[in-house]
Design an enzyme around this catalytic site. Structure first.
Site, PDB file in Angstrom:
ATOM      1  N   LYS A 111       1.158   7.225  -1.676  1.00  0.00           N
ATOM      2  CA  LYS A 111      -0.154   6.712  -1.260  1.00  0.00           C
ATOM      3  C   LYS A 111      -0.944   6.416  -2.516  1.00  0.00           C
ATOM      4  CE  LYS A 111      -2.169   6.239   2.819  1.00  0.00           C
ATOM      5  NZ  LYS A 111      -1.428   6.121   4.084  1.00  0.00           N
TER       6      LYS A 111
HETATM    7  N1  GLU Z   1      -1.303   2.932   5.445  1.00  0.00           N
HETATM    8  C1  GLU Z   1      -0.402   2.883   6.557  1.00  0.00           C
HETATM    9  C2  GLU Z   1       0.040   4.275   6.960  1.00  0.00           C
HETATM   10  O1  GLU Z   1      -0.654   5.225   6.715  1.00  0.00           O
HETATM   11  C3  GLU Z   1       0.752   1.898   6.343  1.00  0.00           C
HETATM   12  C4  GLU Z   1       1.648   2.207   5.204  1.00  0.00           C
HETATM   13  C5  GLU Z   1       2.660   1.098   4.935  1.00  0.00           C
HETATM   14  O2  GLU Z   1       2.732   0.157   5.692  1.00  0.00           O
HETATM   15  O3  GLU Z   1       3.370   1.235   3.943  1.00  0.00           O
HETATM   16  O4  GLU Z   1       1.069   4.480   7.564  1.00  0.00           O
END
Ligand code: GLU
Length: 422
Positions: A111
């Site tokens: 993240k």
């Molecule tokens: N931010 C989204 C999640 O928490 C998508 C992550 C992504 O598509 O890589 O799953």
């Protein structure tokens, strides 16, 4: 290792660790393996000086945490929010690891985050910040190393600027470095709707299991960004009645039903739900306690807590957000026994699943129809739901712990098979 000495230590990181430990206990994981699997692999902190429109320079702080890179390139979004902390990004990265593993994606978990209130920035300032962040993390990520995506506060346009910055860095068009892009730049059909489509799919599936029909269903959605709005649209299209909606300015409730498209048009014109006349004005705290069939937290972490868990008046909680329920609230909900919880790593996995499809399409430069995307998405969601239900029954545990057991076991097995280097 004591968590209190960890640079990630924070309420939300402790929440993710506690969830992990409950699953690791079921798996009988020994201490060494437990810490190796639980702790984030590595992180990068970056300083981002940006020239503002008034000519002054403001410096922002950003992070990228790679929790797991043992099962494939790391995967996870980038959050722009004024309250972002390193510990929060680490918790979100950990959840990405279990989510990708649970649904069988060949990815690890990561993240990113920047401490900024992007709403107060001009388009030019936001572009300079987005490009600077990508420039700073460019050597830490890549299509075979770590693939970012949107999260709270970022969108397709931010992904486009970041893809352009990375492509300039490597010297050629390289769309597979990031997902959630505009269609014109290698984005996938259906990615914008994917998380909400998945939340709606799980909601419908669990309600149907319980013998409920669309016409009997009332829904409250907390959060009206990408996930909240797409979920509300999909459930309204199914025939459910949306009786409450909110964003960071507050909420609106109407037992006779709200018109989601009308609310979206209002937000497009006014930048928030504030002043929307579709029903009675309520606070976010009041909204969560409204009577409804399904409560869908679709904003930030830690909104269902020991303060309100005992007072919720829903039959289902579908976690569109990551980490919306604290450990204490989980315990209260388990004791109550009258609310079915569809946990985040399962419930909102549609987003990263279609991100995986986007990356596959980029790697092969061959693009799919929206029907193909959604049909493959639904197959993967159904498979994950069946495994979670099987594991829940097998260990007689909560649905959250069952989902985490599955996600964690695969990562732990991959790490064990790879061994330690040297
Ligand atoms: N931010 C989204 C999640 O928490 C998508 C992550 C992504 O598509 O890589 O799953």
């Amino acid at each position: 290792m004591s968590l209190h000495h960890s640079i990630y230590d924070s309420p939300v990181f402790r929440q993710a660790c506690r969830q992990f430990d409950l699953a690791a206990d079921i798996l009988g994981m020994e201490t060494g393996v437990r810490e190796r699997t639980k702790q984030p692999r590595r992180c990068l902190t970056v300083m981002l000086p940006v020239r503002l429109d008034n000519g002054k320079i403001e410096t922002f702080e950003g992070y990228r945490v790679q929790h797991n890179i043992s099962t494939g390139p790391a995967k996870g979004g980038i959050r722009f929010h004024q309250d972002v902390t390193l510990g929060e990004v680490a918790a979100l990265a950990m959840w990405m690891s279990w989510k990708c593993s649970l649904v069988g994606l060949p990815f690890g978990g990561a993240k990113g985050g920047v401490v900024v209130n992007a709403r107060d920035m001009s388009t030019g300032e936001l572009e300079r910040l987005s490009r600077r962040y990508m420039q700073e993390i460019a050597t830490f990520i890549g299509p075979n190393l770590d693939i970012p995506a949107p999260d709270v506060g970022t969108n397709e346009q931010v992904m486009a600027w970041m893809m352009d910055t990375y492509s300039n860095h490597v010297g050629h068009y390289d769309p597979g470095v990031i997902t959630g892009k505009p269609i014109a730049l290698g984005g996938s059909l259906g990615r914008r709707e994917a998380t909400g489509e998945g939340v709606s799919w799980f909601t419908q599936a669990y309600l149907t299991d319980a013998g409920l029909k669309a016409a009997d269903t009332t829904v409250v959605v907390q959060g009206f960004g990408n996930v909240g709005s797409e979920t509300a649209l999909a459930l309204a299209a199914w025939g459910a009645k949306i009786v409450g909606l909110s964003d960071f300015t507050g909420g609106v409730a109407n037992p006779r039903g709200l018109d989601v498209k009308d609310a979206l048009a209002y937000v497009a014109a006014n930048r928030s739900l504030q002043g929307y006349q579709g029903g009675e004005t309520v606070t976010n705290a009041e909204l969560l306690e409204l009577p409804c069939t399904v409560l869908i937290p679709a904003a930030l972490e830690r909104v269902i807590t020991e303060q309100n868990a005992g007072r919720l008046q829903c039959r289902f909680i579908a976690e569109g957000a990551n980490g919306p329920t604290t450990n204490e609230a989980d315990l209260i909900l388990a004791q109550r026994g009258d609310i079915e919880l569809i946990p985040d790593v399962l419930c909102n996995s549609g987003g990263v699943i279609v991100s995986y499809f986007e990356w596959l399409q980029n790697q092969s430069a061959y693009y799919w129809s929206k029907e193909e995307v959604f049909s493959k998405l639904h197959t993967m969601l159904a498979k994950a739901k069946a495994s979670v239900e099987g594991t829940k029954k097998k260990f007689n545990c909560t649905r959250r712990t069952a989902a985490l057991v599955l996600g964690i076991a695969r990562v732990a097995e991959a790490k064990a098979k790879r061994g330690l280097f040297p």
